[in-house]
Design a protein around this motif. Structure first.
Motif, PDB file in Angstrom:
ATOM      1  N   THR A  15      21.235 -19.756 -16.120  1.00  0.00           N
ATOM      2  CA  THR A  15      22.031 -19.435 -14.925  1.00  0.00           C
ATOM      3  C   THR A  15      22.396 -20.694 -14.155  1.00  0.00           C
ATOM      4  O   THR A  15      23.536 -20.857 -13.698  1.00  0.00           O
ATOM      5  CB  THR A  15      21.272 -18.460 -14.012  1.00  0.00           C
ATOM      6  N   GLU A  16      21.444 -21.604 -14.036  1.00  0.00           N
ATOM      7  CA  GLU A  16      21.718 -22.832 -13.282  1.00  0.00           C
ATOM      8  C   GLU A  16      22.739 -23.713 -14.003  1.00  0.00           C
ATOM      9  O   GLU A  16      23.608 -24.299 -13.366  1.00  0.00           O
ATOM     10  CB  GLU A  16      20.435 -23.625 -13.040  1.00  0.00           C
ATOM     11  N   ASN A  51      30.452 -24.398 -13.506  1.00  0.00           N
ATOM     12  CA  ASN A  51      31.501 -23.838 -12.648  1.00  0.00           C
ATOM     13  C   ASN A  51      31.836 -24.772 -11.500  1.00  0.00           C
ATOM     14  O   ASN A  51      33.011 -24.961 -11.151  1.00  0.00           O
ATOM     15  CB  ASN A  51      31.074 -22.469 -12.113  1.00  0.00           C
ATOM     16  N   GLU A  52      30.809 -25.381 -10.901  1.00  0.00           N
ATOM     17  CA  GLU A  52      31.025 -26.310  -9.794  1.00  0.00           C
ATOM     18  C   GLU A  52      31.799 -27.543 -10.256  1.00  0.00           C
ATOM     19  O   GLU A  52      32.601 -28.111  -9.507  1.00  0.00           O
ATOM     20  CB  GLU A  52      29.677 -26.734  -9.200  1.00  0.00           C
ATOM     21  N   PRO A 100      34.058 -25.517 -18.721  1.00  0.00           N
ATOM     22  CA  PRO A 100      33.707 -24.241 -19.346  1.00  0.00           C
ATOM     23  C   PRO A 100      32.183 -24.113 -19.385  1.00  0.00           C
ATOM     24  O   PRO A 100      31.494 -25.088 -19.720  1.00  0.00           O
ATOM     25  CB  PRO A 100      34.285 -24.354 -20.758  1.00  0.00           C
ATOM     26  N   PRO A 101      31.640 -22.977 -19.024  1.00  0.00           N
ATOM     27  CA  PRO A 101      30.180 -22.827 -19.012  1.00  0.00           C
ATOM     28  C   PRO A 101      29.596 -22.838 -20.416  1.00  0.00           C
ATOM     29  O   PRO A 101      30.290 -22.504 -21.388  1.00  0.00           O
ATOM     30  CB  PRO A 101      29.973 -21.463 -18.349  1.00  0.00           C
ATOM     31  N   TYR A 115      21.702 -31.056 -13.790  1.00  0.00           N
ATOM     32  CA  TYR A 115      20.586 -30.102 -13.802  1.00  0.00           C
ATOM     33  C   TYR A 115      19.291 -30.822 -13.428  1.00  0.00           C
ATOM     34  O   TYR A 115      18.534 -30.362 -12.560  1.00  0.00           O
ATOM     35  CB  TYR A 115      20.465 -29.460 -15.187  1.00  0.00           C
ATOM     36  N   TRP A 116      19.047 -31.942 -14.091  1.00  0.00           N
ATOM     37  CA  TRP A 116      17.798 -32.656 -13.827  1.00  0.00           C
ATOM     38  C   TRP A 116      17.806 -33.347 -12.468  1.00  0.00           C
ATOM     39  O   TRP A 116      16.760 -33.427 -11.802  1.00  0.00           O
ATOM     40  CB  TRP A 116      17.523 -33.645 -14.958  1.00  0.00           C
TER      41      TRP A 116
END
Length: 213
Positions: free
Chosen positions: A82-83, A89-90, A94-95, A138-139
């Motif tokens: 999810t993250e 998106n931010e 493309p996710p 992410y990290w």
């Protein structure tokens, strides 16, 4: 890919969970049709099977694990899906279609962690760059350092020498003078310049002669 378990199955099997000898990587070499450059190596300190998906990952694992400031190294470490989607998106990317993983997550003696993404060379596609940006953000959100490392810049002599000596980390495997010296290097009882040239038996015998003088 073949024989690839679903995310649900991986969760049941606790893949991507645990630490030290109990850690199970989220992705294993058995999930690939062609073994190619994948390899399963032994962590000489815990005996755990380590799943490397490229030669670069194998080299980097040996180098990280040899450094005693790293108390644990976990490969194919999963990121919260999810993250990663939210980050994509931010960023306007493309996710990711599935759970992303970090190639290596090293835990230091002081409890801090460093995430590593390992690539063969610097020729990366647009999508690879996007995924690397997602991974790094992410990290950063976790307060964890994230580094990109290239096989072309690694000291492969060091990695290969580490592999040679750590085969005899366990004293029970020693069977002759040469393996005994490798054991002492592996447990760091004897110092040896591991990154200069490939280890040869003649080098080890000279080392023994110097030590006995």
């Amino acid at each position: 890919m073949s024989n690839r378990p679903s995310a649900k199955t991986k969760a049941i099997r606790k893949m991507g969970q645990g630490t030290g000898a109990d850690y199970k990587p989220y992705i294993t070499t058995s999930e690939f049709n062609s073994q190619g450059t994948t390899s399963v190596i032994k962590d000489w300190k815990t005996g755990r099977a380590v799943h490397c998906l490229s030669q670069g990952e194998m080299y980097w694992y040996y180098i990280l694990r040899w450094d005693d400031t790293n108390v644990d190294v976990r490969e194919q470490y999963p990121l919260d899906y999810t993250e990663t989607v939210n980050i994509a998106n931010e960023m306007g990317f493309p996710p990711p279609r599935e759970i992303m993983t970090t190639d290596m997550l090293a835990t230091k003696k002081d409890g801090t962690e460093v995430a590593y993404s390992v690539k063969a060379d610097k020729q990366l596609s647009k999508r690879q760059m996007q995924l690397l940006c997602i991974e790094k953000q992410y990290w950063l959100n976790q307060g964890t350092e994230c580094q990109l490392v290239f096989k072309s810049e690694m000291n492969t002599i060091l990695a290969s020498n580490i592999r040679l000596v750590t085969e005899f980390y366990d004293a029970a495997l020693v069977f002759d003078v040469v393996s005994a010296i490798k054991h002492k290097i592996a447990i760091k009882e004897i110092e040896f310049d591991m990154g200069f040239k490939p280890i040869e038996n003649s080098d080890l015998m000279k080392l023994l002669e110097v030590k006995n003088e």
